[in-house]
Structure formats: structure tokens, C-alpha cells
Design a protein around this motif. Structure first.
Motif, PDB file in Angstrom:
ATOM      1  N   ASN A  41       0.917  -1.175   0.050  1.00 16.04           N
ATOM      2  CA  ASN A  41      -0.086   0.013   0.107  1.00 16.04           C
ATOM      3  C   ASN A  41       1.019   1.507   0.002  1.00 16.04           C
ATOM      4  OD1 ASN A  41      -2.445  -1.399  -0.064  1.00 16.04           O
ATOM      5  ND2 ASN A  41      -2.596  -1.421   2.118  1.00 16.04           N
ATOM      6  N   GLY A  42       1.943   1.191   0.715  1.00 16.61           N
ATOM      7  CA  GLY A  42       2.886   2.191   0.892  1.00 16.61           C
ATOM      8  C   GLY A  42       3.608   2.533  -0.713  1.00 16.61           C
ATOM      9  N   GLY A  45       1.242   4.220  -2.960  1.00 10.05           N
ATOM     10  CA  GLY A  45       0.764   5.597  -2.448  1.00 10.05           C
ATOM     11  C   GLY A  45      -0.380   5.631  -1.638  1.00 10.05           C
ATOM     12  N   ASP A  47      -0.713   4.855   1.757  1.00  7.72           N
ATOM     13  CA  ASP A  47      -0.379   4.948   2.942  1.00  7.72           C
ATOM     14  C   ASP A  47       0.521   6.257   3.102  1.00  7.72           C
ATOM     15  OD1 ASP A  47       0.497   4.972   5.456  1.00  7.72           O
ATOM     16  OD2 ASP A  47       0.733   2.753   5.639  1.00  7.72           O
ATOM     17  N   PRO A  48      -0.397   7.310   3.588  1.00  7.46           N
ATOM     18  CA  PRO A  48       0.532   8.593   3.619  1.00  7.46           C
ATOM     19  C   PRO A  48       1.706   8.598   4.637  1.00  7.46           C
ATOM     20  CG  PRO A  48      -1.529   8.632   4.786  1.00  7.46           C
ATOM     21  CD  PRO A  48      -1.633   7.352   3.901  1.00  7.46           C
ATOM     22  N   ARG A  51       4.520   7.753   2.266  1.00  6.26           N
ATOM     23  CA  ARG A  51       5.018   8.464   1.077  1.00  6.26           C
ATOM     24  C   ARG A  51       6.374   9.264   0.975  1.00  6.26           C
ATOM     25  NH1 ARG A  51      -0.949  10.947   0.106  1.00  6.26           N
ATOM     26  NH2 ARG A  51      -1.867   9.059  -0.467  1.00  6.26           N
ATOM     27  N   PRO A  52       6.597   9.764   2.249  1.00  2.00           N
ATOM     28  CA  PRO A  52       7.882  10.606   2.244  1.00  2.00           C
ATOM     29  C   PRO A  52       9.155   9.826   2.103  1.00  2.00           C
ATOM     30  CG  PRO A  52       6.439  11.312   4.173  1.00  2.00           C
ATOM     31  CD  PRO A  52       5.874  10.101   3.472  1.00  2.00           C
ATOM     32  N   GLU A  55      10.547   6.737  -2.950  1.00  2.00           N
ATOM     33  CA  GLU A  55      10.939   7.422  -4.074  1.00  2.00           C
ATOM     34  C   GLU A  55      10.786   6.913  -5.299  1.00  2.00           C
ATOM     35  OE1 GLU A  55      14.697   9.361  -4.273  1.00  2.00           O
ATOM     36  OE2 GLU A  55      14.622  10.364  -2.385  1.00  2.00           O
ATOM     37  N   GLN A  56       9.852   7.382  -6.296  1.00  2.00           N
ATOM     38  CA  GLN A  56       9.667   6.946  -7.772  1.00  2.00           C
ATOM     39  C   GLN A  56      10.182   7.495  -8.638  1.00  2.00           C
ATOM     40  OE1 GLN A  56       5.469   6.209  -7.913  1.00  2.00           O
ATOM     41  NE2 GLN A  56       5.256   5.100  -5.662  1.00  2.00           N
TER      42      GLN A  56
END
Length: 211
Positions: A41-42, A45, A47-48, A51-52, A55-56
Motif C-alpha cells: 500500500n505504501g 501511495g 499509506d500517507p 509516502r515521504p 521515491e519513485q
């Protein structure tokens, strides 16, 4: 393509780093409830909190096959694929690719579980993903249907050699058939205890098979 740099501040996932490259076929194993789906899920995108630290590559397209097919029940299979931008000819091609040529005008509830999973897989492929996420795609399928879907996914990956895959599974046999790389997640909070390549045709013959 994708870089994970988890800092250990997530409630489920501890600190670890990993990369996903083009053509990686990763099977992610680990005990139930350890955080495998949370990690997917992370990456997607969803799981907020993650997100930090993920890196994609710019413009990375991700297809996500959830445990539930998540097709809109009031739309036909054809209409579900059209909703993600597939044209008429593309829909026919995708359904043929997943073995559902005769099911385009069926509603999801008219399909078996295995057929619904294949329809959802076609929807994933409609976006031409660079990375395909699979969350226990063979769960609740009998051995024959699971083998059919496993073979289908292996053939799709062979036809799209640059597409990467991360497949969450509890069964090391799935890694035997699909993976060229193995991740194993364990602990509380969970960390990546194993990240190793798998040679073509090799079998996982380690304590992971008994985990």
C-alpha cells in the motif's frame, strides 16, 4: 525505478532500505500480519505515512491487483476496463491475453473468483504498468485454479520483460515459479530480513519454506 528508505517511525514497518529495478520479479514472504500488504500500500501511495520515504521514478505507472478484485459490480468487465482508459480493441486484446475473451459483457458477480481475478489483472495491464503489485493473488483459489493463474502471470511477465513485479505470498512455491528475487519481512516492527536474487529454475530450500 523505485527506492525504499524506511526510517523506522512507521507503527508496523521498521527501518530498512531496498530498491526495485526494471525486470525485478520479487516475491515478498513473511508471517501473517507482519506488514506485507502495508508495504504494498505504501508503494502504491495509499499509506500517507510511507509516502515521504518511498521515491519513485517520475511517471512510474503502478498496477495493483488487490486480494479482492474491486471491479465495479454494476459495470460489465468491458466497462470496467474502459473506465481506466482502454479502447475497444485494447479491451479485446487484454481479455484474450488473460483468457477471458468470452466474458467481456459479464458482470463481475457472474464470474468465478479466478475469472474475476483475471479480469482485475486485465484492468491492471490496461494502464501499461511499469510495476505490477500483486497481493496474495492465489489466495482462496483451489490448486488447479491457482496453478492456472500463476502460469498466466509468468507468461505475462515473460512478454513484458521490463515490467517489475512485487507479489505478496505465503507460499514459497510461488517464488519458485515467478520470482528472480526474494524478500522476506519479519519482526516487530518488521524489517527486510532477506533480499537476495534467485537463479532461474531454482527452488527456495531454506527455513523460509517452513515459515
Amino acid at each position: 525505478m523505485l527506492e525504499l528508505r524506511l526510517d523506522g517511525r512507521h507503527p508496523v514497518l521498521g527501518a530498512f532500505a531496498a530498491q526495485v529495478r526494471e525486470g525485478d520479479r520479487i516475491c515478498l514472504l513473511g508471517p501473517s500480519g507482519v506488514g506485507k500488504t502495508t508495504l504494498l500500500n505504501g508503494i502504491a501511495g495509499l499509506d500517507p505515512q510511507l509516502r515521504p520515504v518511498i521515491e519513485q521514478r517520475a511517471g512510474l505507472r503502478i498496477g495493483y491487483l488487490f486480494q479482492e478484485h474491486r471491479l465495479l459490480p454494476w459495470r460489465t468487465v468491458r466497462q470496467n476496463l474502459a473506465l481506466v482508459g482502454a479502447g475497444a480493441a485494447e479491451i479485446e486484446r487484454l481479455l484474450a491475453e488473460v483468457g477471458l475473451s468470452g466474458a467481456a459483457d459479464s458482470l463481475p458477480d457472474q464470474l468465478s473468483l479466478g475469472m474475476a481475478r483475471r479480469a482485475a489483472l486485465a484492468r491492471c495491464l490496461a494502464i501499461k504498468p511499469d510495476l505490477l503489485l500483486l497481493d496474495e493473488p492465489f489466495a482462496s483459489l483451489d490448486a488447479e485454479r491457482a496453478a492456472e493463474l500463476r502460469g498466466l502471470i509468468a507468461r505475462l511477465l515473460d512478454r513484458h520483460p521490463d515490467m517489475a513485479m512485487i507479489c505478496v505470498t505465503h507460499d514459497p512455491r510461488d517464488a519458485d515459479d515467478l520470482a528472480n528475487r526474494l524478500w522476506y519481512l519479519s519482526g516487530s516492527p518488521a524489517t527486510l530480513r532477506c533480499d537476495e536474487p534467485l537463479a532461474a529454475g531454482s527452488r527456495i530450500d531454506t527455513p523460509l519454506r517452513r515459515a
